[in-house]
Design a protein around this motif. Structure first.
Motif, PDB file in Angstrom:
ATOM      1  N   UNK A 182      14.594  -0.368  -7.507  1.00 29.72           N
ATOM      2  CA  UNK A 182      14.140  -0.929  -8.779  1.00 29.72           C
ATOM      3  C   UNK A 182      13.871   0.167  -9.796  1.00 29.72           C
TER       4      UNK A 182
ATOM      5  N   UNK B  43      -6.887   4.199  -7.232  1.00 30.26           N
ATOM      6  CA  UNK B  43      -6.082   3.672  -6.123  1.00 30.26           C
ATOM      7  C   UNK B  43      -5.563   4.764  -5.194  1.00 30.26           C
TER       8      UNK B  43
ATOM      9  N   UNK C  76       5.463  -7.870   0.370  1.00 32.51           N
ATOM     10  CA  UNK C  76       5.177  -7.124   1.605  1.00 32.51           C
ATOM     11  C   UNK C  76       3.867  -7.594   2.218  1.00 32.51           C
TER      12      UNK C  76
ATOM     13  N   UNK D 236       8.372  -2.407   8.760  1.00 36.88           N
ATOM     14  CA  UNK D 236       8.792  -2.996   7.479  1.00 36.88           C
ATOM     15  C   UNK D 236       8.597  -2.106   6.265  1.00 36.88           C
ATOM     16  N   UNK D 237       8.019  -0.940   6.474  1.00 35.79           N
ATOM     17  CA  UNK D 237       7.728  -0.079   5.334  1.00 35.79           C
ATOM     18  C   UNK D 237       8.997   0.426   4.661  1.00 35.79           C
TER      19      UNK D 237
ATOM     20  N   UNK E 152       0.109  -2.455  -5.981  1.00 37.51           N
ATOM     21  CA  UNK E 152       0.565  -1.660  -7.130  1.00 37.51           C
ATOM     22  C   UNK E 152       1.549  -0.568  -6.703  1.00 37.51           C
ATOM     23  N   UNK E 153       2.238  -0.851  -5.621  1.00 40.41           N
ATOM     24  CA  UNK E 153       3.217   0.099  -5.087  1.00 40.41           C
ATOM     25  C   UNK E 153       4.232   0.511  -6.151  1.00 40.41           C
ATOM     26  N   UNK E 154       4.599  -0.439  -6.999  1.00 40.48           N
ATOM     27  CA  UNK E 154       5.622  -0.177  -8.028  1.00 40.48           C
ATOM     28  C   UNK E 154       5.142   0.807  -9.091  1.00 40.48           C
ATOM     29  N   UNK E 155       3.858   1.116  -9.075  1.00 36.82           N
ATOM     30  CA  UNK E 155       3.296   2.068 -10.035  1.00 36.82           C
ATOM     31  C   UNK E 155       3.232   3.479  -9.451  1.00 36.82           C
ATOM     32  N   UNK E 156       3.563   3.609  -8.193  1.00 35.97           N
ATOM     33  CA  UNK E 156       3.354   4.893  -7.517  1.00 35.97           C
ATOM     34  C   UNK E 156       4.632   5.690  -7.366  1.00 35.97           C
TER      35      UNK E 156
ATOM     36  N   UNK F  22      -4.798   4.506 -11.614  1.00 33.77           N
ATOM     37  CA  UNK F  22      -4.043   5.360 -10.683  1.00 33.77           C
ATOM     38  C   UNK F  22      -4.978   6.225  -9.856  1.00 33.77           C
TER      39      UNK F  22
ATOM     40  N   UNK G 299      13.106  -0.699  -1.654  1.00 38.45           N
ATOM     41  CA  UNK G 299      13.119  -1.661  -2.764  1.00 38.45           C
ATOM     42  C   UNK G 299      12.496  -1.037  -4.016  1.00 38.45           C
ATOM     43  N   UNK G 300      11.381  -0.349  -3.827  1.00 39.76           N
ATOM     44  CA  UNK G 300      10.719   0.311  -4.948  1.00 39.76           C
ATOM     45  C   UNK G 300      11.653   1.334  -5.571  1.00 39.76           C
TER      46      UNK G 300
ATOM     47  N   UNK H 160      10.253  -1.870   2.007  1.00 41.17           N
ATOM     48  CA  UNK H 160       9.449  -1.808   0.792  1.00 41.17           C
ATOM     49  C   UNK H 160       9.758  -0.536   0.001  1.00 41.17           C
TER      50      UNK H 160
ATOM     51  N   UNK I 291       7.267  -6.269  -5.331  1.00 38.94           N
ATOM     52  CA  UNK I 291       7.608  -5.936  -3.942  1.00 38.94           C
ATOM     53  C   UNK I 291       6.371  -5.762  -3.065  1.00 38.94           C
TER      54      UNK I 291
END
Lengths: 188, 188
Positions: free
Chosen positions: A175, B86, B145, A164-165, A105-109, B83, A171-172, A168, B141
């Motif tokens: 976007x 997590x 990853x 590789x972080x 859920x990285x895209x939510x952070x 949220x 990219x987040x 990521x 993403x």
DNA sequence: GGACGATATGTCAACCCGATATATATCAGG
DNA sequence: CCTGATATATATCGGGTTGACATATCGTCC
């Protein structure tokens, strides 16, 4: 097939842990803690079942004050049962990670939140690697093999994330800049 | 803190899986299957609890023949709860391996048995790496990853075993030659 | 002397998994 | 065209596990 509580107890007894209390320590702080778990609620019933089946024997050592210390010994039948269980086709490693679920859920952070999450995850890997490296006095070859393997895999994981972080995180960010929040994907 | 069934359901709903049936597939065959699990016995009670707490809403789509399809939607309160869960300090990865437990008893095995066990374990790693490599159509993403990370760690583990198994197998053989039976210290 | 932790047994509620039950639709094969 | 397997979709239930608690004593540190 997953290993059940009885097999795990047989293994601990074979490895020299011979009371319920000691068996728990073997899975809580001892050699098995890195790849199995077992708690009192499973251990004591399992020992009773093993006793009823003749796979272990039990002698109560009465000590003043404390409750009788029940010392268990694995029998030949018990060793045979352990062998059978360990040579049966085993299910592959079961891996459960709260960190990975969170990273999904990285895209939510917010950027700082993801950054801290990845920092924590990397640190967790290095901490475990250090802990494994500091272990001494391991006599069994299999045990030593597993500890060194765990150490290397922890370091490999930590390094992979470090390398590789950035991809990521970029990219987040990209976007987010392009398409504001995000859809709620109804798929099918 | 381990993630509970309610949090996992919230995550699946947020990711676009919007029925109990779909949520299960997300953990059984879908994106979450590599790092979490969840079954019907947990999902349906969790959805009811979330509904009672106002973290999700539910609309029943009656379809001819089949039972009503209950489509769940996460609410703003639900997203907030997700949220919070997590970003709370997470317990480190929980790893349970029957293979490792078996390898800890390498000294109890015949050479061929240990050899087969290690073969199986290596194959398990490569198989999973291949499976992960073949996954396509991942849009999130974080997901991409994690898949690439898993693939690299599987290959790292397999390679490490390949490179170090001979040392273990030789050590076991040497010890066996020196002190044959090994059983345990007590003479019987 | 009092707090705390270790030793040692065991139980119990909460939780979770895997299997099962219930119905219907679809699709491949004989 | 019938049959069996698979997919959709809900839900419950038995059995096993965890984590916390209960009980009781001893040693140690402050």
């Amino acid at each position: 097939m997953p290993l059940d509580a009885r097999t795990l107890c047989l293994g601990a007894l074979d490895a020299g842990f011979n009371t319920g209390y000691d068996i728990r320590k073997a899975f809580e702080e001892g050699p098995f803690r890195y790849y199995q778990s077992l708690s009192y609620g499973s251990i004591y019933p399992a020992l009773n079942a093993l006793l009823a089946d003749g796979l272990v024997t039990c002698t109560a050592h009465s000590q003043d004050g404390r409750p009788d210390k029940k010392v268990y010994t694995i029998t030949e039948a018990g060793r045979a049962a352990l062998r059978v269980a360990l040579l049966q086709p085993l299910e592959f490693d079961r891996f459960r990670s709260g960190f990975m679920f969170a990273i999904a859920f990285a895209h939510r952070m917010a950027p700082g939140e993801l950054s801290r999450l990845l920092d924590d995850y990397i640190r967790g890997h290095y901490d475990l690697a250090d802990e494994l490296a500091r272990i001494e006095g391991v006599t069994l070859p299999g045990d030593r093999f597993l500890i060194r393997m765990g150490e290397e895999m922890c370091k490999a994981g930590a390094r992979w994330i470090e390398e590789n972080r950035a991809a990521l995180e970029n990219e987040i960010e990209t976007n987010r800049a392009v398409a504001a929040p995000l859809r709620d994907g109804t798929h099918d």
